[in-house]
Scaffold this motif. Structure first.
Motif, PDB file in Angstrom:
ATOM      1  N   SER A  26       0.823  -1.197   0.000  1.00 21.13           N
ATOM      2  CA  SER A  26       0.000   0.000   0.000  1.00 21.13           C
ATOM      3  C   SER A  26       0.862   1.254   0.000  1.00 21.13           C
ATOM      4  O   SER A  26       0.390   2.336   0.248  1.00 21.13           O
ATOM      5  N   ARG A  27       2.147   1.064  -0.251  1.00 19.99           N
ATOM      6  CA  ARG A  27       3.035   2.224  -0.265  1.00 19.99           C
ATOM      7  C   ARG A  27       2.642   3.165  -1.385  1.00 19.99           C
ATOM      8  O   ARG A  27       2.271   2.744  -2.470  1.00 19.99           O
ATOM      9  N   SER A  28       2.736   4.444  -1.127  1.00 20.72           N
ATOM     10  CA  SER A  28       2.385   5.407  -2.165  1.00 20.72           C
ATOM     11  C   SER A  28       3.578   5.610  -3.094  1.00 20.72           C
ATOM     12  O   SER A  28       4.727   5.451  -2.710  1.00 20.72           O
ATOM     13  N   LYS A  29       3.256   5.964  -4.319  1.00 22.69           N
ATOM     14  CA  LYS A  29       4.297   6.137  -5.322  1.00 22.69           C
ATOM     15  C   LYS A  29       4.190   7.516  -5.930  1.00 22.69           C
ATOM     16  O   LYS A  29       3.096   7.944  -6.298  1.00 22.69           O
ATOM     17  N   ILE A 109      -5.818   1.535  -7.090  1.00 21.22           N
ATOM     18  CA  ILE A 109      -5.196   2.857  -7.271  1.00 21.22           C
ATOM     19  C   ILE A 109      -6.119   3.736  -8.114  1.00 21.22           C
ATOM     20  O   ILE A 109      -6.521   3.339  -9.219  1.00 21.22           O
ATOM     21  N   ASN A 320      -3.833  11.633  -4.795  1.00 22.72           N
ATOM     22  CA  ASN A 320      -3.826  10.173  -4.764  1.00 22.72           C
ATOM     23  C   ASN A 320      -4.450   9.600  -6.037  1.00 22.72           C
ATOM     24  O   ASN A 320      -5.576   9.109  -6.017  1.00 22.72           O
ATOM     25  N   THR A 355       0.871  11.466  -6.316  1.00 22.68           N
ATOM     26  CA  THR A 355       1.289  10.452  -5.341  1.00 22.68           C
ATOM     27  C   THR A 355       0.147   9.470  -5.163  1.00 22.68           C
ATOM     28  O   THR A 355      -0.745   9.670  -4.344  1.00 22.68           O
ATOM     29  N   ALA A 356       0.193   8.427  -5.933  1.00 24.58           N
ATOM     30  CA  ALA A 356      -0.901   7.450  -5.881  1.00 24.58           C
ATOM     31  C   ALA A 356      -0.587   6.354  -4.882  1.00 24.58           C
ATOM     32  O   ALA A 356       0.563   5.986  -4.698  1.00 24.58           O
ATOM     33  N   LYS A 357      -1.620   5.878  -4.229  1.00 25.38           N
ATOM     34  CA  LYS A 357      -1.419   4.740  -3.316  1.00 25.38           C
ATOM     35  C   LYS A 357      -2.569   3.746  -3.468  1.00 25.38           C
ATOM     36  O   LYS A 357      -3.623   4.092  -3.998  1.00 25.38           O
ATOM     37  N   ASN A 359      -5.613   1.904  -2.359  1.00 26.93           N
ATOM     38  CA  ASN A 359      -6.660   2.157  -1.362  1.00 26.93           C
ATOM     39  C   ASN A 359      -7.236   0.838  -0.894  1.00 26.93           C
ATOM     40  O   ASN A 359      -7.940   0.167  -1.639  1.00 26.93           O
TER      41      ASN A 359
END
Ligand code: ADP
Ligand code: MG
Length: 604
Positions: A26-29, A109, A320, A355-357, A359
Motif C-alpha cells: 500500500s506504499r504510495s508512489k 489505485i 492520490n 502520489t498514488a497509493k 486504497n
C-alpha cells in the motif's frame, strides 16, 4: 518557452503500475502525469479546403512543426511520453497512452484519463474509444481473476456553464460540491449505480452520452459544450477469506473536456458564446493549475477552487491518483496557434507529480470475521497447557529471584549499619585520642606478625579476625580479644627465641667458616640480641573472667595500640633475621651435609 526532451528519453517517468494481481503493497508512489499527444487526420472539410498539415510525428515520442517559418521563439519539436500520428487507431492510443493507468484501478489505485485539446481536435472521439477499450479490459481482467469478487459502480456528471449535473439522473438539477475531509471534493447526491455486467455498463455510458450537452459550431457539428466525467468505482476482495482481509477500492475517471475555442473560429454568438466563455474560463483555470503544479515552487496557492472542473479533478491532478492526459490536436496549419497552446499545456502537465497509493478497505463484515478468527486463535493458544504453564513457571522463578535479591540487599544493609554503629560506638568509647583506630586494622597488624611466624593456621587467623570483627560492643568480649592477641604475640616471641637458639647452634657449627659467613653470623647475633631487647617486659597475659575485672577497656585498647608499635618493630626485626638466615644458608656449601639438624623457617 517550451523545452523539448531528446527523442526516446523518458525523463518524467518512474516505476509503472504494480502487478495487476491485487495484494501488493500500500506504499504510495510518486509519479508524473503520463502525457501523450494524438494528432487526428485532416477532416473531410479540411481536406476539401486544402488545409495544409503543419505537424509531423518524427518518432513515437516527438512531434515536429513542419509548416512555414513562424515565431522564432516557438520550439519546432516537442517530446512526450508518446505521440500518435493521424493514422494511429484509437485502440493503439489506449494501449500506449491510457491502459496502464486505467488498469491501476483494478489494484486499488485511483486513475484518471482525460483528453485535452481544442474543439474538434478529437477529444470525444478518443475518449469514447479509450473508455470502451478500458471497459473491455476491466471485464477481461475480472474474468481472469476468479479468486476475487469485483463490484463495479458508475456515476457520471457534466459541468455545463459551471453547473454540475448528474448525467444518470438528469432531473436532479444542479448538484453541489462539498469538501469531504477524507475523500476531498465530492459531488453531493450524485447517483451511483451498481453495474450488472459489461452490457449494462455500455448501456449506462450510452445514456450519459445522450444526456450530454452538445451543440453545433462552425468547427464541430456535435461540439461538446460541457466537460464530462464518467466515474467507475472498482471494488474487489478475495472470495475466500484467508488471513488477508484486504479489499481494494479505486475510482477510474474518464474525463472528456469541452474544447478550448476561439469565438472567431467557432463563430459563436448568444448561448454558444456564453458556453464558450465558461468553457474557456474553466480550461484557463485548468491550465493555470497545471502550470502552477508543474513549476518549481509548488508551495504557493493552487487555484483549484476557481472552477468546478479543477475542484472535481483536484485529486487526479495532484494527489492520490495516477493520471494520463491525451492531448488531441488538429494537424491543420490554420489551427497552429491552438495546437501550440495544447502542446504548451501538455509540456507543463508532464512535469506534474502525483502520489498514488493503493486504497485498501476493510468492510465491517470482514473486520468482524477477522476479529473472530483472532479471538479463536488466542483462545486456542490459552488452551494449550504446556505453553501457559511454562510461562507461569518462568514468572514464578523470576519472582523468587527478585525476592532473594531483596533479602540479600536487606542483609547487606543491616551488616553495613551494624558495622557503622559498632565503629561509632568504639570511637565514642576510645575518646578523641583514639581516633583512626579500629579493630580490623589492629587485627590486620597482628595477623601480619603472626603469619610471619608461620606457626598459626590461616583458618585460625580468619577465626580470630572474624571474632574481632564480630565482637559486639560488649567491653568484656573486646578485652578477651585483646588478651588473646597478646597471648599470640607472646607465643610468637617464644617461637622466635626458639628459632634464635637453633640459630646459635648453627652458628657454633660454622664459626670456623669463611670470612663472609663469620661476618654474617656476627651481624645475625647482634640482631638477635637487639630483637630480644625489643620487649624487655615479658609478663604473663592475664586472662579475663566472664565477670569482668581488671583494667578499663579504654586502657586495654590504648595498651594494645601502643603494642602495635612493638609488634611492628618485632616484625621488622624478624624479617631481618629471616633475610640473614636465608643469606647464611645460601652461603653454606651444602646444608644437607651438616652434622647439625637442618634448619627451615617453616619448622619454627
Ligand atoms: P472534440 O471532442 O475535440 O471537439 P470530436 O472528438 O468531436 O472533437 O471530433 C471532431 C470530429 O473529428 C468528429 O467528427 C470525429 O469523428 C473526428 N475525428 C476526431 N478524431 C479523429 C481521428 N483520430 N480519426 C478520425 N476521425 C476523427
Ligand atoms: Mg468533444
Amino acid at each position: 518557452m517550451v523545452a523539448s526532451r531528446p527523442p526516446g528519453v523518458l525523463t518524467s517517468k518512474i516505476e509503472r503500475t504494480p502487478s495487476l494481481t491485487p495484494g501488493g503493497s500500500s506504499r504510495s508512489k510518486e509519479e508524473k502525469i503520463f502525457v501523450t499527444v494524438r494528432v487526428r487526420p485532416l477532416s473531410k472539410k479540411e481536406l476539401a479546403v486544402k488545409y495544409q498539415s503543419a505537424w509531423e510525428c518524427a518518432n513515437s515520442q516527438t512531434i515536429t512543426y513542419k509548416g512555414p517559418p513562424q515565431d522564432r521563439a516557438a520550439p519546432t519539436s516537442y517530446t512526450f511520453d508518446k505521440v500518435f500520428g493521424p493514422s494511429c487507431q484509437t485502440n493503439l492510443v489506449y494501449e500506449g497512452g491510457a491502459k496502464d493507468v486505467a488498469m491501476s484501478a483494478l489494484t486499488g489505485i485511483n486513475a484518471t484519463i482525460f483528453a485535452y485539446g481544442q474543439t474538434s481536435s478529437g477529444k470525444t472521439y478518443t475518449m469514447r474509444g479509450v473508455t470502451e477499450s478500458a471497459v473491455s479490459d476491466i471485464y477481461r481482467h475480472m474474468e481472469n481473476t476468479p479468486e476475487r469478487e469485483f463490484v463495479i459502480k458508475i456515476s457520471a456528471m457534466e459541468i455545463y456553464n459551471e453547473i454540475v449535473k448528474d448525467l444518470l439522473q438528469p432531473d436532479s438539477g444542479s448538484l453541489r460540491l462539498l469538501d469531504d475531509p477524507e475523500k476531498g471534493p465530492i459531488v453531493e447526491k450524485l447517483d451511483e449505480q451498481i453495474v450488472r455486467d459489461r452490457e449494462h455498463l455500455r448501456h449506462l455510458i450510452g445514456i450519459c452520452e445522450e444526456q450530454r450537452q452538445v451543440g453545433e459550431t462552425a468547427l464541430n457539428d456535435t461540439s461538446s459544450r460541457s466537460h464530462q466525467i464518467i466515474r467507475l468505482t472498482v471494488e474487489s476482495r478475495l472470495r475466500e477469506v484467508s488471513g488477508c482481509v484486504k479489499s481494494f477500492v479505486a475510482s477510474l475517471n474518464f474525463v472528456d473536456l469541452a474544447g478550448s475555442e476561439r469565438a472567431a473560429q467557432t463563430h459563436a454568438i448568444g448561448a454558444r458564446l456564453k458556453e464558450g466563455c465558461h468553457i474557456n474560463r474553466s480550461l484557463l483555470t485548468l491550465t493555470k493549475v497545471i502550470r502552477k503544479l508543474s513549476s518549481e515552487k509548488r508551495s504557493g496557492h493552487i487555484p483549484y477552487r476557481d472552477s468546478k472542473l479543477t475542484r472535481i479533478l483536484q485529486l487526479s491532478l495532484c494527489g492520490n491518483a495516477r493520471t494520463a492526459i491525451i492531448c488531441t490536436m488538429s494537424p491543420a496549419l490554420t489551427h497552429v496557434e491552438q495546437s501550440r497552446n495544447t502542446l504548451f499545456f501538455a509540456t507543463c502537465a508532464k512535469e506534474v507529480t502525483n502520489t498514488a497509493k493503493v486504497n485498501m478497505v476493510i468492510s465491517d463484515k470482514q473486520l468482524v470475521k477477522h476479529l473472530q478468527t483472532e479471538v479463536a486463535r488466542l483462545e486456542a493458544e490459552l488452551r494449550i497447557p504446556d505453553r501457559a504453564g511454562s510461562s507461569e513457571i518462568l514468572i514464578m522463578e523470576k519472582d523468587e529471584k527478585i525476592r532473594q535479591m531483596e533479602i540479600k540487599m536487606e542483609e547487606l544493609k543491616k551488616e553495613r549499619d551494624n558495622a557503622c554503629s559498632q565503629l561509632e560506638e568504639l570511637r565514642k568509647k576510645m575518646g578523641d585520642n583514639q581516633q583512626g583506630w579500629n579493630s580490623f586494622d589492629s587485627s590486620q597488624k597482628a595477623r601480619k606478625c603472626l603469619t610471619f611466624s608461620g606457626s598459626l593456621q590461616p583458618s585460625k587467623m580468619i577465626k580470630i579476625r572474624n571474632s574481632i570483627r564480630q565482637s559486639s560492643t560488649a567491653p568484656l568480649t573486646l578485652k578477651h580479644e585483646i588478651r588473646k592477641l597478646e597471648q599470640l604475640q607472646q607465643q610468637l616471641e617464644v617461637e622466635a627465641n626458639r628459632a634464635i637458639e637453633v640459630l646459635h647452634k648453627q652458628v657454633e657449627c660454622h664459626k670456623h667458616g669463611n670470612q663472609g659467613v663469620a661476618e654474617t653470623i656476627a651481624k645475625l647475633q647482634a640482631e638477635i640480641r637487639e630483637m630480644q631487647s625489643v620487649r624487655p617486659e615479658n609478663r604473663d597475659v592475664e586472662m579475663i573472667t566472664d565477670e569482668g575485672n581488671g583494667s578499663d577497656l579504654k586502657d586495654e585498647i590504648s595498651r594494645l595500640h601502643m603494642q602495635d608499635n612493638d609488634i611492628a618493630k618485632l616484625e621488622a626485626k624478624l624479617e631481618n633475621v629471616q633475610r640473614s638466615i636465608d643469606k647464611l644458608v645460601m652461603s653454606l656449601p651444602n646444608v644437607s651435609q651438616l652434622s647439625c639438624p637442618p634448619f627451615t623457617t617453616g619448622s619454627l
